[in-house]
Write an enzyme that holds these catalytic residues in place. Structure first.
Site, PDB file in Angstrom:
ATOM      1  N   ALA A 112       0.946  -1.642  -0.244  1.00  2.90           N
ATOM      2  CA  ALA A 112      -0.334   0.427  -0.183  1.00  2.90           C
ATOM      3  C   ALA A 112       1.345   1.502  -0.285  1.00  2.90           C
ATOM      4  CB  ALA A 112      -0.579  -0.025   1.086  1.00  2.90           C
ATOM      5  N   TYR A 236       5.469   4.057  24.218  1.00  2.31           N
ATOM      6  CA  TYR A 236       4.954   4.063  23.771  1.00  2.31           C
ATOM      7  C   TYR A 236       4.583   5.258  23.106  1.00  2.31           C
ATOM      8  CZ  TYR A 236       1.421   3.178  19.901  1.00  2.31           C
ATOM      9  OH  TYR A 236       0.558   2.846  19.058  1.00  2.31           O
TER      10      TYR A 236
HETATM   11  P1  NAD Z   1      -2.718  -5.218  12.649  1.00  2.00           P
HETATM   12  O1  NAD Z   1      -0.973  -5.313  12.300  1.00  2.00           O
HETATM   13  O2  NAD Z   1      -3.716  -6.475  12.346  1.00  2.00           O
HETATM   14  O3  NAD Z   1      -2.984  -4.557  10.540  1.00  2.00           O
HETATM   15  C1  NAD Z   1      -2.638  -4.285  10.077  1.00  2.00           C
HETATM   16  C2  NAD Z   1      -3.144  -4.100   8.532  1.00  2.00           C
HETATM   17  O4  NAD Z   1      -1.708  -3.529   7.940  1.00  2.00           O
HETATM   18  C3  NAD Z   1      -2.985  -5.417   7.730  1.00  2.00           C
HETATM   19  O5  NAD Z   1      -3.876  -5.476   7.209  1.00  2.00           O
HETATM   20  C4  NAD Z   1      -1.477  -5.487   6.917  1.00  2.00           C
HETATM   21  O6  NAD Z   1      -2.029  -6.559   5.762  1.00  2.00           O
HETATM   22  C5  NAD Z   1      -1.574  -4.210   6.549  1.00  2.00           C
HETATM   23  N1  NAD Z   1      -0.320  -4.121   6.741  1.00  2.00           N
HETATM   24  C6  NAD Z   1       0.939  -4.037   6.878  1.00  2.00           C
HETATM   25  N2  NAD Z   1       1.873  -3.465   6.137  1.00  2.00           N
HETATM   26  C7  NAD Z   1       1.019  -2.860   4.280  1.00  2.00           C
HETATM   27  C8  NAD Z   1       0.982  -2.703   3.408  1.00  2.00           C
HETATM   28  N3  NAD Z   1       3.166  -2.793   2.946  1.00  2.00           N
HETATM   29  N4  NAD Z   1       1.076  -2.517   1.407  1.00  2.00           N
HETATM   30  C9  NAD Z   1      -0.492  -3.010   2.747  1.00  2.00           C
HETATM   31  N5  NAD Z   1      -0.496  -3.079   4.031  1.00  2.00           N
HETATM   32  C10 NAD Z   1      -0.612  -3.347   4.448  1.00  2.00           C
HETATM   33  O7  NAD Z   1      -2.924  -3.867  13.202  1.00  2.00           O
HETATM   34  P2  NAD Z   1      -3.934  -2.939  13.730  1.00  2.00           P
HETATM   35  O8  NAD Z   1      -3.131  -3.498  15.527  1.00  2.00           O
HETATM   36  O9  NAD Z   1      -5.176  -3.467  13.626  1.00  2.00           O
HETATM   37  O10 NAD Z   1      -3.400  -1.509  13.457  1.00  2.00           O
HETATM   38  C11 NAD Z   1      -3.517  -1.134  12.348  1.00  2.00           C
HETATM   39  C12 NAD Z   1      -3.671   0.659  13.082  1.00  2.00           C
HETATM   40  O11 NAD Z   1      -4.076   0.799  14.647  1.00  2.00           O
HETATM   41  C13 NAD Z   1      -2.373   0.729  13.677  1.00  2.00           C
HETATM   42  O12 NAD Z   1      -2.125   2.583  13.112  1.00  2.00           O
HETATM   43  C14 NAD Z   1      -1.793   0.444  15.417  1.00  2.00           C
HETATM   44  O13 NAD Z   1      -0.795   1.771  15.415  1.00  2.00           O
HETATM   45  C15 NAD Z   1      -3.595   1.623  15.687  1.00  2.00           C
HETATM   46  N6  NAD Z   1      -3.581   0.534  16.445  1.00  2.00           N
HETATM   47  C16 NAD Z   1      -3.451  -0.233  17.105  1.00  2.00           C
HETATM   48  C17 NAD Z   1      -3.854  -0.699  18.696  1.00  2.00           C
HETATM   49  C18 NAD Z   1      -3.590  -1.976  19.318  1.00  2.00           C
HETATM   50  O14 NAD Z   1      -3.591  -1.839  20.053  1.00  2.00           O
HETATM   51  N7  NAD Z   1      -3.288  -2.879  18.576  1.00  2.00           N
HETATM   52  C19 NAD Z   1      -4.693   0.462  19.375  1.00  2.00           C
HETATM   53  C20 NAD Z   1      -4.834   1.931  18.780  1.00  2.00           C
HETATM   54  C21 NAD Z   1      -4.425   1.933  17.766  1.00  2.00           C
END
Ligand code: NAD
Ligand code: NA
Length: 399
Positions: A112, A236
């Site tokens: 992406a 963090y």
């Molecule tokens: P996750 O690892 O479950 O999901 C990541 C997604 O990104 C997947 O769909 C993966 O295929 C995609 N991805 C990664 N690299 C890619 C690339 N180069 N091209 C295309 N797709 C790519 O992560 P998550 O925890 O759902 O995180 C999503 C967002 O939410 C992040 O910004 C994270 O910081 C934020 N967030 C996470 C938490 C938590 O506790 N997990 C809390 C608050 C916010």
């Protein structure tokens, strides 16, 4: 073949397609049980759509407001006796369920961060949807190759200024120990992390989508951030990843400017700490999550990614009077229940007591462990793991 979990450190190398399908179905059932998201999105692009918050965003949009969805992600299909990744099976499951429900759903598998995938996505929107009215940006990645310069950046998870020592848990063995994480050695550690997880790529997406004319009048875009408790600040929010989140949040006014003539608007939503593939890699955080789960489950305020995203859509982004509640810094807060004073006070108290000996008693380490395996389709109720699974499941829209 019979598929069992195989782990190496914080990752699980295997994934179960039937478990993934059931987990996606469970998320769909939850969204349906909450009823229609009134005035919800209709044509949605989700970047990072295969796991975690992105997958749940896609499910909330599709099954909460009948949205057509295009999902972009970076996953591996099965090949020659090797199984696919969890996100691949999740996406196969999502498309299957969406199509059966008569919903448009197509996916793009690739990087992406690249210009090519942006172009491919724009072509697909033009061909099938014309325009989108919501763009969810939910990428989490340790690396990014910059599309204009070709420079490959790697992010680091480090404190800034001084080293950080605190408790951490190995959730496979249940051992609680002290960990010391050395601070960044140079500015580059910070700028590299900002380059990967900051707001530049979100901006590139919105710029390209706008220039191509595929953003609808009144379009919304949302990206996800995290704040969390003081005890994780050094690793963090005040660490390298926090600098990237500051950059992401600072992108909001830039995008608002860009979207002004479309009456569009951009948001960062601060989400709750949850077990995902990304968060399990951060030291200290999994132990905090185990205590947080224990406290929030006891209070009846615990949520997973799907509860969070359903609430984000129904109670924040698409309210009946159209108003979106924001904090003093202009952010949506669905971490409100995590950050409630009583929850944080209890977690802080438990944090001081937690040790290997009392881990299973005063924390929800078992819930953490189970959710971790659930991410890969394992330990899902109703699945017979002794049975042969067909690992060769395909995402219908991807040839
Ligand atoms: P996750 O690892 O479950 O999901 C990541 C997604 O990104 C997947 O769909 C993966 O295929 C995609 N991805 C990664 N690299 C890619 C690339 N180069 N091209 C295309 N797709 C790519 O992560 P998550 O925890 O759902 O995180 C999503 C967002 O939410 C992040 O910004 C994270 O910081 C934020 N967030 C996470 C938490 C938590 O506790 N997990 C809390 C608050 C916010
Ligand atoms: Na995601």
């Amino acid at each position: 073949m019979i598929i069992q979990p195989r782990t190496r450190g914080f990752i699980c190398l295997t994934a179960h397609p039937d478990g993934a399908l059931q987990a996606v179905k469970n998320q769909i059932e939850y969204v349906k049980s909450k009823g229609e998201i009134k005035n919800g999105p209709k044509k949605v692009l989700v970047i990072g759509a295969s796991t975690g918050f992105g997958l749940s965003s896609r499910i909330a949009a599709a099954f909460g407001s009948d949205a057509a969805t295009i999902g972009v992600f970076f996953e591996k299909p099965a090949s020659e006796g090797k199984m696919g990744t969890a996100g691949w099976y999740n996406s196969a499951a999502f498309e299957k369920e969406a199509h059966e429900a008569g919903l448009y759903a197509k996916s793009i598998n690739g990087d992406a961060f690249s210009d090519e995938i942006k172009k491919e996505t724009i072509e697909l929107i033009k061909k099938d949807l014309g325009q989108v009215d919501l763009v969810v940006y939910s990428l989490a990645s340790p690396r990014r190759t910059h599309p204009k310069t070709g420079v490959a950046y790697s992010s680091v998870l480090k404190p800034i200024g001084q080293s950080f020592t605190n408790k951490t848990v190995d959730f496979h063995t249940g051992v609680v120990s002290d960990i010391t994480i050395a601070p960044v050695e140079n500015e580059e550690d910070i700028s590299n992390t900002v380059a990967v997880m900051g707001g530049e790529d979100w901006k590139f997406w919105i710029e390209d989508l706008k220039a191509a004319g595929v953003l609808a009048e009144g379009v919304k875009t949302v990206a996800y951030s995290y704040i969390g408790p003081e005890l994780t600040f050094p690793i963090y929010r005040n660490g390298t990843i926090g600098q990237a989140k500051n950059d992401l949040e600072a992108t909001v006014p830039v995008l608002n400017d860009l979207l002004k003539d479309l009456n569009g608007v951009s948001y960062v939503s601060v989400n709750k700490a949850l077990v995902t593939q990304s968060s399990s890699a951060i030291p200290v955080v999994p132990l905090y999550i185990s205590l947080l789960y224990k406290v929030m489950k006891a209070k009846g305020t615990h949520e997973g990614t799907i509860e969070q995203m359903q609430r984000l859509f129904a109670d924040r982004l698409y309210t009946e009077n159209g108003e979106v509640a924001l904090d003093e810094a202009g952010r949506i807060r669905v971490d409100d229940w995590e950050m409630a004073d009583d929850v944080q006070a209890e977690v802080a108290k438990l944090w001081n007591q937690i040790s290997t000996e009392n881990l299973s008693e005063i924390s929800d380490i078992e819930g953490y462990r189970k959710e971790f395996f659930n991410l890969f389709g394992f330990e899902i109720d109703g699945i017979d793991y002794e049975k042969d699974a067909n690992e060769n499941v395909q995402v219908p829209s991807i040839e």
